[in-house]
Design a protein around this motif. Structure first.
Motif, PDB file in Angstrom:
ATOM      1  N   LEU A 189       1.117  -1.164   0.010  1.00 53.18           N
ATOM      2  CA  LEU A 189       0.187   0.469  -0.151  1.00 53.18           C
ATOM      3  C   LEU A 189       0.719   1.137  -0.089  1.00 53.18           C
ATOM      4  O   LEU A 189       0.239   2.552  -0.564  1.00 53.18           O
ATOM      5  CB  LEU A 189      -1.094   0.525   0.885  1.00 53.18           C
ATOM      6  CG  LEU A 189      -1.669  -1.187   1.408  1.00 53.18           C
ATOM      7  CD1 LEU A 189      -2.991  -0.958   2.226  1.00 53.18           C
ATOM      8  CD2 LEU A 189      -3.129  -0.350  -0.138  1.00 53.18           C
ATOM      9  N   ARG A 190       1.920   1.293   1.123  1.00 54.02           N
ATOM     10  CA  ARG A 190       2.973   2.132   1.050  1.00 54.02           C
ATOM     11  C   ARG A 190       3.370   2.487  -0.334  1.00 54.02           C
ATOM     12  O   ARG A 190       3.802   3.702  -1.052  1.00 54.02           O
ATOM     13  CB  ARG A 190       3.671   2.279   1.921  1.00 54.02           C
ATOM     14  CG  ARG A 190       5.025   3.155   1.650  1.00 54.02           C
ATOM     15  CD  ARG A 190       6.435   2.843   3.237  1.00 54.02           C
ATOM     16  NE  ARG A 190       7.042   2.081   2.029  1.00 54.02           N
ATOM     17  CZ  ARG A 190       7.526   2.620   0.739  1.00 54.02           C
ATOM     18  NH1 ARG A 190       7.955   3.010   0.567  1.00 54.02           N
ATOM     19  NH2 ARG A 190       8.581   1.419   0.027  1.00 54.02           N
ATOM     20  N   GLU A 209       0.651   4.398  -2.713  1.00 55.04           N
ATOM     21  CA  GLU A 209       0.726   5.778  -2.589  1.00 55.04           C
ATOM     22  C   GLU A 209       1.609   6.453  -2.945  1.00 55.04           C
ATOM     23  O   GLU A 209       1.232   7.174  -3.602  1.00 55.04           O
ATOM     24  CB  GLU A 209       0.564   5.778  -0.699  1.00 55.04           C
ATOM     25  CG  GLU A 209       0.062   7.537  -0.850  1.00 55.04           C
ATOM     26  CD  GLU A 209       0.552   7.464   0.763  1.00 55.04           C
ATOM     27  OE1 GLU A 209       0.348   8.286   0.796  1.00 55.04           O
ATOM     28  OE2 GLU A 209      -0.082   6.425   1.798  1.00 55.04           O
ATOM     29  N   GLU A 210       3.208   5.845  -3.266  1.00 62.25           N
ATOM     30  CA  GLU A 210       3.906   6.595  -3.840  1.00 62.25           C
ATOM     31  C   GLU A 210       4.110   6.910  -5.078  1.00 62.25           C
ATOM     32  O   GLU A 210       3.811   7.932  -6.088  1.00 62.25           O
ATOM     33  CB  GLU A 210       5.350   5.537  -2.645  1.00 62.25           C
ATOM     34  CG  GLU A 210       6.808   6.030  -3.627  1.00 62.25           C
ATOM     35  CD  GLU A 210       7.939   5.653  -3.022  1.00 62.25           C
ATOM     36  OE1 GLU A 210       8.937   5.149  -4.076  1.00 62.25           O
ATOM     37  OE2 GLU A 210       7.573   5.353  -1.920  1.00 62.25           O
ATOM     38  N   GLN A 249       1.284   9.357  -5.763  1.00 62.21           N
ATOM     39  CA  GLN A 249       1.419  10.752  -5.541  1.00 62.21           C
ATOM     40  C   GLN A 249       2.529  11.091  -6.998  1.00 62.21           C
ATOM     41  O   GLN A 249       2.469  12.331  -7.236  1.00 62.21           O
ATOM     42  CB  GLN A 249       2.221  10.628  -4.607  1.00 62.21           C
ATOM     43  CG  GLN A 249       1.638  10.904  -3.513  1.00 62.21           C
ATOM     44  CD  GLN A 249       2.158  10.754  -2.001  1.00 62.21           C
ATOM     45  OE1 GLN A 249       3.504  10.449  -2.003  1.00 62.21           O
ATOM     46  NE2 GLN A 249       1.649  11.210  -1.080  1.00 62.21           N
TER      47      GLN A 249
END
Length: 125
Positions: A89-90, A93-94, A97
């Protein structure tokens, strides 16, 4: 296990190693229990400093991706599924972005970005 280093990258060499090993572990290319090359062997293979590979392994160990057993070497750890999901998930998200930043640079509106994401999700089905 193949690690590709780029002098043109804005990331330090130890981080390039860390990222590539994390990706290999998360994608199950490196299974739990897999014995990584020794710090010295990896440094020799990549023609880099032992300190650089030591830093990469230390970061991987700190983040729970590998464990080092004195006298035996470094091994891929057993992955906790909740931890695995959180890491993925991280990463999502990165990437999102970066994509949104690029879209805004291109002058896309919020609605256009959402429409593009919807189209991409539909194509995947």
């Amino acid at each position: 296990m193949h690690i590709h280093l780029s002098n043109a990258s804005d990331k330090p060499i130890y981080e390039q190693i860390t990222v590539q090993l994390k990706e290999a572990i998360l994608s199950n290319k490196l299974q739990p229990g897999y014995a990584l090359p020794s710090i010295r062997a990896l440094a020799k293979d990549l023609k880099i400093s032992v300190m650089t590979t030591k830093r990469a392994y230390a970061d991987l160990e700190r983040d729970g991706f590998i464990e080092t057993v004195a006298g035996k070497g470094s091994f891929v750890t057993e992955r906790n599924q909740d931890f695995l999901r959180e890491e993925l998930l991280r990463q999502v998200e990165e990437h999102m972005q970066k994509a949104v930043k690029t879209a805004k640079t291109a002058g896309m509106t919020k609605e256009e970005i959402q429409e593009l994401l919807s189209l991409i999700l539909e194509e995947d089905n």
